[in-house]
Design a protein around this motif. Sequence first.
Motif, mmCIF file in Angstrom:
data_model
loop_
_atom_site.group_PDB
_atom_site.id
_atom_site.type_symbol
_atom_site.label_atom_id
_atom_site.label_comp_id
_atom_site.label_asym_id
_atom_site.label_seq_id
_atom_site.Cartn_x
_atom_site.Cartn_y
_atom_site.Cartn_z
ATOM 1 N N ASP A 143 11.777 2.621 -14.775
ATOM 2 C CA ASP A 143 10.408 2.264 -15.163
ATOM 3 C C ASP A 143 9.770 1.276 -14.195
ATOM 4 O O ASP A 143 8.541 1.272 -14.023
ATOM 5 C CB ASP A 143 10.389 1.681 -16.578
ATOM 6 N N ASP A 144 10.577 0.437 -13.547
ATOM 7 C CA ASP A 144 10.024 -0.504 -12.586
ATOM 8 C C ASP A 144 9.419 0.231 -11.390
ATOM 9 O O ASP A 144 8.310 -0.086 -10.939
ATOM 10 C CB ASP A 144 11.091 -1.487 -12.105
ATOM 11 N N ALA A 145 10.165 1.213 -10.870
ATOM 12 C CA ALA A 145 9.645 2.002 -9.745
ATOM 13 C C ALA A 145 8.412 2.794 -10.171
ATOM 14 O O ALA A 145 7.433 2.897 -9.421
ATOM 15 C CB ALA A 145 10.723 2.941 -9.221
ATOM 16 N N ARG A 146 8.446 3.332 -11.382
ATOM 17 C CA ARG A 146 7.292 4.099 -11.865
ATOM 18 C C ARG A 146 6.078 3.196 -12.010
ATOM 19 O O ARG A 146 4.951 3.582 -11.664
ATOM 20 C CB ARG A 146 7.622 4.788 -13.192
ATOM 21 N N PHE A 147 6.288 1.980 -12.522
ATOM 22 C CA PHE A 147 5.173 1.035 -12.636
ATOM 23 C C PHE A 147 4.544 0.788 -11.266
ATOM 24 O O PHE A 147 3.319 0.846 -11.107
ATOM 25 C CB PHE A 147 5.661 -0.281 -13.236
ATOM 26 N N PHE A 166 2.119 8.577 -14.877
ATOM 27 C CA PHE A 166 2.307 7.664 -16.005
ATOM 28 C C PHE A 166 2.689 8.401 -17.292
ATOM 29 O O PHE A 166 3.340 7.816 -18.177
ATOM 30 C CB PHE A 166 1.014 6.874 -16.230
ATOM 31 N N GLU A 167 2.329 9.646 -17.409
ATOM 32 C CA GLU A 167 2.474 10.390 -18.664
ATOM 33 C C GLU A 167 3.889 10.316 -19.269
ATOM 34 O O GLU A 167 4.034 10.125 -20.477
ATOM 35 C CB GLU A 167 2.073 11.854 -18.458
ATOM 36 N N PRO A 168 4.983 10.413 -18.485
ATOM 37 C CA PRO A 168 6.323 10.367 -19.097
ATOM 38 C C PRO A 168 6.644 9.070 -19.829
ATOM 39 O O PRO A 168 7.532 9.052 -20.688
ATOM 40 C CB PRO A 168 7.262 10.576 -17.901
#
Length: 297
Positions: A143-147, A166-168
């Motif tokens: 989640d950190d990388a996605r953020f 962001f959808e997942p």
Amino acid sequence: MIDVTIENFESEVIAASATQPVLVDFWAPWCGPCKVIGPILEKLEAEYAGRFKLVKINSDEEQQLAAAFGIRSIPTCILLVNGQPVDGFMGALPEGQLRQFLDKHLPEGEPPAEEALPDEAPLDAQDRLEQLQHAVATNPADDDARFEYVKALLLAGRLAEATATFEPVAGKAAGIRRLDSLQRMIDAMAFAAGQGDAGPALAALEARIAADRRDFEARFGKARLLAAQQRWTDAMDELLEILMRDKGWNEDAARKTYIAILDLIEPPKPAVAEGQIPPDDPTVATYRRRLSSVVLS
């Protein structure tokens, strides 16, 4: 060591910091690292014999204070002097690094400054996007990388890609502040995209505000349009106008959107020598203080 709540914050922290530095330890009962650093801080407060004052704030029970300081994780410690934050750190630092942190700011015993690590060559925007995209593709659960990837896409104006990326994790946004910040910025940019030409849309909202300074819907819409144009400080100034008149308006929408902007614009911390604290971005630090001043007034 003193336990601080919203009721005694002004006297035990703001007023007290006019006469001696005050170190605020944000903690929670369930936090393992908090149980490690807490006794060390209490020991140091006794050893330093009045050179600083230690106070503790339970971030679970005092969520308003934690939000006002933009607390992302615990333990987080913030040092205040004359009512203003001057430095801070996250995590359970070892005792040696805690002493270095205190000695750097307290009236006596300042050690010589350590040499900062050499700056690394920064990635350009496209290289950073590609690096973050690879990190998310390699580990979708990070989640950190996605953020960071969604944040970079939003800053690049790539709303559709940001929304899809962001959808997942959208379902977790209500319970995780950084994800909630992304959702609010996506919503703000989608709102702006739906207004068509920004110029006439802003003019219409400004006319409504001129007619009624408490038209918070118009102010909030204006702030979202400004944020979509990346006029970050203008947007936060407009949100502060709402907060100064009604702190809890629309289920805290103004404050949460303000924090979302801070989360979006805060740059990565630069590398520094061990024991040193990376400097805060001046704009982010200034606007954090302004939010704290308004929310706690």
